[in-house]
Design an enzyme around this catalytic site. Structure first.
Site, PDB file in Angstrom:
ATOM      1  N   SER A 120       1.298  54.996  71.082  1.00 15.25           N
ATOM      2  CA  SER A 120       1.771  53.652  71.395  1.00 15.25           C
ATOM      3  C   SER A 120       3.306  53.639  71.529  1.00 15.25           C
ATOM      4  CB  SER A 120       1.249  52.678  70.329  1.00 15.25           C
ATOM      5  OG  SER A 120       1.343  51.343  70.755  1.00 15.25           O
ATOM      6  N   ASP A 151      -7.914  51.417  77.362  1.00  9.85           N
ATOM      7  CA  ASP A 151      -6.739  50.749  76.793  1.00  9.85           C
ATOM      8  C   ASP A 151      -6.318  49.611  77.728  1.00  9.85           C
ATOM      9  OD1 ASP A 151      -4.176  50.071  75.747  1.00  9.85           O
ATOM     10  OD2 ASP A 151      -3.868  52.127  75.052  1.00  9.85           O
ATOM     11  N   HIS A 203      -7.064  50.411  72.912  1.00 10.47           N
ATOM     12  CA  HIS A 203      -5.806  50.990  72.442  1.00 10.47           C
ATOM     13  C   HIS A 203      -6.010  51.770  71.140  1.00 10.47           C
ATOM     14  CE1 HIS A 203      -1.550  51.576  72.250  1.00 10.47           C
ATOM     15  NE2 HIS A 203      -1.412  50.900  71.132  1.00 10.47           N
TER      16      HIS A 203
END
Length: 339
Positions: free
Chosen positions: A130, A285, A314
């Site tokens: 991330s 995602d 995600h």
């Protein structure tokens, strides 16, 4: 209270956007031992709202990130509550006066830690999930000769316009709470934190995840509302709103070319990344979709696109939520480190 991390004193640290953080601090934790050649180094930055212990699920004996083999450094992002942040910086740069911090600033601070404290000049691997992936891309573009390998997963080299818009929703929820008081709150803006959690809930996991009711079957919640309160509100409520907003700004302004090295030329920044790179987007995602990663990989000379085959959205990338995804990532990291 005992702490399980150390603090590197950055001193007066001038930020990209013009402010100077005086007495700036970078919190970090290490695993394993630095070998004599100082060439067994892995740098593993933290993610949005995460702290070093939220990264530990990918480290372990017999895993790719094995502390018996590697010296693993987890630097905490500026704004995350352990490194210099709105919640721990003295006046006048406290609370909502905390300055704008870029990913470039974060990686420059981490580079100081790695080179000045440990005397390391070469890194085997930089890896991150991330916003950790955003920092991983920055390492590759800012210090292209310093590392062999990069593994950014479920992240991007530049915040997309769609991603920026999603974050506007999170920001609006946090700041709409009357208790927020323009960032000068004394009681935490719990309504705003709960609202931000619900904005996030529709994005963190995929449509397929919810369709399969994995919140109930795999994560053990008793209803959708139980998941929204127990998991998502529980995730956001312990966090400081100003810290979240600082990191959110860092995320929205993430761009490996936004610096004096590349002067906004994103393709030039991508082309400069020399390290062998596995770019691993989550197949489902919602804010870092594989097509965004594909366009980045197309501009990198030594990169492969390896989507994570998962319906966990995600969260295919962390923080250790789905064991199958953890095994996939570990296997790919092992493959990369063996190359």
């Amino acid at each position: 209270m005992a702490v399980d991390y150390a603090t590197f004193e950055l001193g007066d640290f001038t930020l990209q956007r013009g402010a100077t953080l005086r007495g700036a601090k970078l919190a970090y934790k290490t695993f394993g031992e630095l070998n004599a050649a100082k060439d067994n180094v892995i740098v593993y930055p933290t993610w949005y709202s995460g702290q070093h212990y939220d990264n530990e699920w990918l480290i372990g004996e017999g895993m790719a990130l094995d502390p018996a083999k590697y010296f693993i450094i987890i630097p905490n992002m500026l704004g995350n509550g352990l490194s210099s942040s709105p919640s721990n910086t003295p006046e006048p740069y406290n609370a909502s006066r905390f300055p704008k911090v870029t990913a470039y600033d974060n990686v420059r601070a981490q580079h100081k830690l790695v080179t000045e404290l440990f005397g390391i000049s070469h890194i085997r691997l930089v890896v991150g999930w991330s916003m950790g992936a955003l920092q991983t891309f920055h390492w590759g573009a800012m210090y292209p000769d310093m590392m062999d390998l990069l593994a950014p997963f479920c992240g991007s080299a530049k915040c997309s316009r769609h991603n920026f818009v999603f974050l506007e929703g999170v920001k609006a929820a946090l700041t709409a709470d009357a208790a927020f008081l323009d960032g000068w709150y004394t009681d935490k803006p719990a309504k705003g934190l709960r609202a931000a959690a619900r904005v996030y809930a529709g994005w963190g996991f995929s449509q397929a995840f919810y369709r399969a009711e994995l919140d109930l079957t795999a994560m053990g919640y008793s209803s959708l509302e139980d998941f929204l309160v127990g998991f998502w509100e529980g995730f956001f409520l312990p966090k400081d709103a100003n810290n979240l907003l600082t990191m959110l700004w860092t995320w929205q302004n993430g761009d490996i070319s936004d610096n004096d090295l590349y002067k906004g030329d994103f393709q030039a920044a991508l082309a400069a990344i020399k390290a062998r790179t596995f770019v691993m987007p989550g197949q489902t995602d919602l804010y870092f979709p594989p097509e965004d990663s594909a366009s980045e990989v197309a501009g990198m000379p030594n990169a492969e696109l390896i989507p994570v085959p998962s319906i966990w959205g995600h969260f295919a990338g962390g923080p250790g939520t789905n064991p199958e995804d953890v095994r996939f990532l570990d296997r790919k990291l092992r493959e990369l480190l063996a190359s």
